[in-house]
Design a protein around this motif. Structure first.
Motif, PDB file in Angstrom:
ATOM      1  N   VAL A  40      34.576  32.325  55.918  1.00 18.41           N
ATOM      2  CA  VAL A  40      34.109  34.337  55.213  1.00 18.41           C
ATOM      3  C   VAL A  40      34.421  34.394  53.658  1.00 18.41           C
ATOM      4  N   GLY A  41      33.721  35.061  53.460  1.00 14.61           N
ATOM      5  CA  GLY A  41      33.807  36.185  51.772  1.00 14.61           C
ATOM      6  C   GLY A  41      35.019  37.171  51.894  1.00 14.61           C
ATOM      7  N   ILE A  42      36.164  37.281  51.402  1.00 12.41           N
ATOM      8  CA  ILE A  42      36.709  38.683  51.769  1.00 12.41           C
ATOM      9  C   ILE A  42      36.652  39.119  49.736  1.00 12.41           C
ATOM     10  N   SER A  43      36.397  40.421  49.481  1.00 14.30           N
ATOM     11  CA  SER A  43      35.509  41.505  48.962  1.00 14.30           C
ATOM     12  C   SER A  43      35.986  43.320  48.266  1.00 14.30           C
ATOM     13  N   GLU A  44      37.380  42.974  48.368  1.00 13.70           N
ATOM     14  CA  GLU A  44      37.674  44.324  48.746  1.00 13.70           C
ATOM     15  C   GLU A  44      37.699  45.005  47.264  1.00 13.70           C
ATOM     16  N   HIS A  45      37.428  46.288  47.211  1.00 12.77           N
ATOM     17  CA  HIS A  45      37.178  46.942  46.026  1.00 12.77           C
ATOM     18  C   HIS A  45      37.898  46.703  44.661  1.00 12.77           C
ATOM     19  N   MET A  46      37.713  47.033  43.886  1.00 12.63           N
ATOM     20  CA  MET A  46      38.379  46.723  42.460  1.00 12.63           C
ATOM     21  C   MET A  46      38.898  47.871  41.575  1.00 12.63           C
ATOM     22  N   PRO A  47      39.588  48.137  41.032  1.00 17.66           N
ATOM     23  CA  PRO A  47      40.003  49.108  40.605  1.00 17.66           C
ATOM     24  C   PRO A  47      39.675  50.464  39.977  1.00 17.66           C
ATOM     25  N   PRO A  48      40.054  51.883  40.015  1.00 15.30           N
ATOM     26  CA  PRO A  48      38.694  52.349  38.774  1.00 15.30           C
ATOM     27  C   PRO A  48      39.573  52.399  37.177  1.00 15.30           C
ATOM     28  N   PRO A  49      38.917  52.621  36.608  1.00 14.12           N
ATOM     29  CA  PRO A  49      38.749  52.042  35.363  1.00 14.12           C
ATOM     30  C   PRO A  49      39.472  53.133  34.900  1.00 14.12           C
ATOM     31  N   GLU A  50      39.300  54.267  35.495  1.00 20.43           N
ATOM     32  CA  GLU A  50      40.440  55.575  34.833  1.00 20.43           C
ATOM     33  C   GLU A  50      40.160  56.923  36.812  1.00 20.43           C
ATOM     34  N   SER A 104      33.854  49.468  33.932  1.00 18.92           N
ATOM     35  CA  SER A 104      33.782  49.102  34.744  1.00 18.92           C
ATOM     36  C   SER A 104      33.688  47.630  34.462  1.00 18.92           C
ATOM     37  N   PRO A 105      32.471  47.370  32.856  1.00 21.95           N
ATOM     38  CA  PRO A 105      32.022  45.897  33.058  1.00 21.95           C
ATOM     39  C   PRO A 105      33.846  45.499  32.124  1.00 21.95           C
ATOM     40  N   ALA A 106      34.200  45.785  31.463  1.00 18.25           N
ATOM     41  CA  ALA A 106      35.418  45.164  30.236  1.00 18.25           C
ATOM     42  C   ALA A 106      36.776  45.208  31.867  1.00 18.25           C
ATOM     43  N   LEU A 107      36.277  46.108  32.556  1.00 18.25           N
ATOM     44  CA  LEU A 107      37.606  45.808  33.639  1.00 18.25           C
ATOM     45  C   LEU A 107      37.371  44.508  34.426  1.00 18.25           C
ATOM     46  N   ARG A 113      39.713  36.988  35.056  1.00 19.39           N
ATOM     47  CA  ARG A 113      40.426  36.293  34.389  1.00 19.39           C
ATOM     48  C   ARG A 113      41.527  36.217  34.317  1.00 19.39           C
ATOM     49  N   GLU A 114      42.345  37.198  34.823  1.00 22.69           N
ATOM     50  CA  GLU A 114      43.842  37.710  35.743  1.00 22.69           C
ATOM     51  C   GLU A 114      43.891  36.747  37.103  1.00 22.69           C
ATOM     52  N   PHE A 115      42.881  37.381  37.706  1.00 24.53           N
ATOM     53  CA  PHE A 115      43.036  36.660  39.514  1.00 24.53           C
ATOM     54  C   PHE A 115      42.185  35.475  39.411  1.00 24.53           C
TER      55      PHE A 115
END
Length: 284
Positions: A40-50, A104-107, A113-115
């Motif tokens: 299974v793939g888990i795909s939670e929403h990313m956080p907002p940029p602002e 969002s693209p930069a975030l 890179r981080e995760f």
């Protein structure tokens, strides 16, 4: 290839990490296991940029941008823990679902890179930084600002095209969600200026080696048709694009819901169920 006929690569939203979901992430994983899933793939929403992109339910609970970023970090930490804990029962692919808003693209690249996710789901929920699928009222207001649904649809597929070229998401999420509150969507999707954009987007998905999300969330809401429509599925099949079920689950009850039927439907249409292994393809 993934050694499991039952699969979802878009979903696993939990009340632990998503305000409009229920149950813990571990409860969702246990539900997938109990239903026979081996992957299974888990795909939670990313956080907002602002701040102005924060969803209304998150604002109601008092979340800030920092709070949501911290929650996202905890999500990946928990996902890694569960991946190790249940490795003998199920193969978990770590992912997240993108937003397509200013910044969002930069975030997205920073989060990759981080995760170090296994893959991302590229989704569109906003037009001009306004969320169109949160409520019918919002949808209709945005359509009015676009002077009609036809123009709103073309703006959506143009934004999707740009997102695909920019992020190369392994899974293109709920490709035709723009029809969510449109009772005349089947006729509208056939209009030349919209159909041409659909074909263009499918062609670039094929060219980049991406897959389409066969999103089953509408069925959990009592609707008759998943994202994608049969006509778009036929176009995807003609191009040889892999289509993979996504339950878009928001609770343990919804984990894996309708996936067996979706797999059979895809087989009946002639799609392969030798699912490609998720990978992160976003250019640096």
């Amino acid at each position: 290839m993934i050694n499991s006929e039952l699969i979802s690569l878009h979903g696993g939203h939990s009340g632990q990490f998503c305000c409009h979901a229920q149950d813990s992430l571990e409860d969702l994983i246990k539900a997938y296991i109990s239903k026979g899933f081996k992957a299974v793939g888990i795909s939670e929403h990313m956080p907002p940029p602002e701040h102005r992109i924060i969803y209304p339910d998150e604002l109601e609970q008092g979340f800030s941008v920092k709070d949501l970023g911290d929650r996202f970090s905890r999500y990946f930490f928990e996902l890694e823990r569960l991946k190790k804990k249940y490795k003998s029962d199920i193969r978990i692919f770590k992912g997240f679902e993108t937003e397509t808003v200013t910044g969002s693209p930069a975030l997205v690249r920073s989060l990759i890179r981080e995760f170090n996710p296994d893959y991302i789901v590229g989704s569109i929920h906003h037009l001009n930084d306004r969320c169109f699928d949160y409520s019918r009222q919002d949808y209709e207001a945005i359509a009015a600002d676009f002077k009609g649904l036809d123009t709103m649809y073309t703006a959506y597929f143009d934004a999707q095209y740009k997102m695909i070229l920019d992020l190369h998401p392994f899974v293109v999420g709920h490709f035709d969600i723009i029809r969510i509150y449109d009772p005349d969507f089947e006729a509208r999707l056939d209009k030349p200026e919209i159909a041409e954009r659909i074909q263009r987007n499918l062609s670039v998905i094929k060219e980049l080696g991406l897959v389409l999300d066969y999103n089953l969330r509408p069925l959990a809401k009592g609707k008759k048709m998943p994202y994608l429509t049969p006509a778009i599925l036929e176009r995807a099949k003609a191009l040889g694009i892999p289509v993979i079920p996504g339950d878009d689950a928001h609770s343990k009850e919804q984990a894996g819901m309708f996936v067996d039927k979706a797999v059979q439907s895809l087989k009946d249409m002639g799609f392969s169920t030798n699912w490609p292994t998720p990978r992160c393809m976003t250019p640096a």
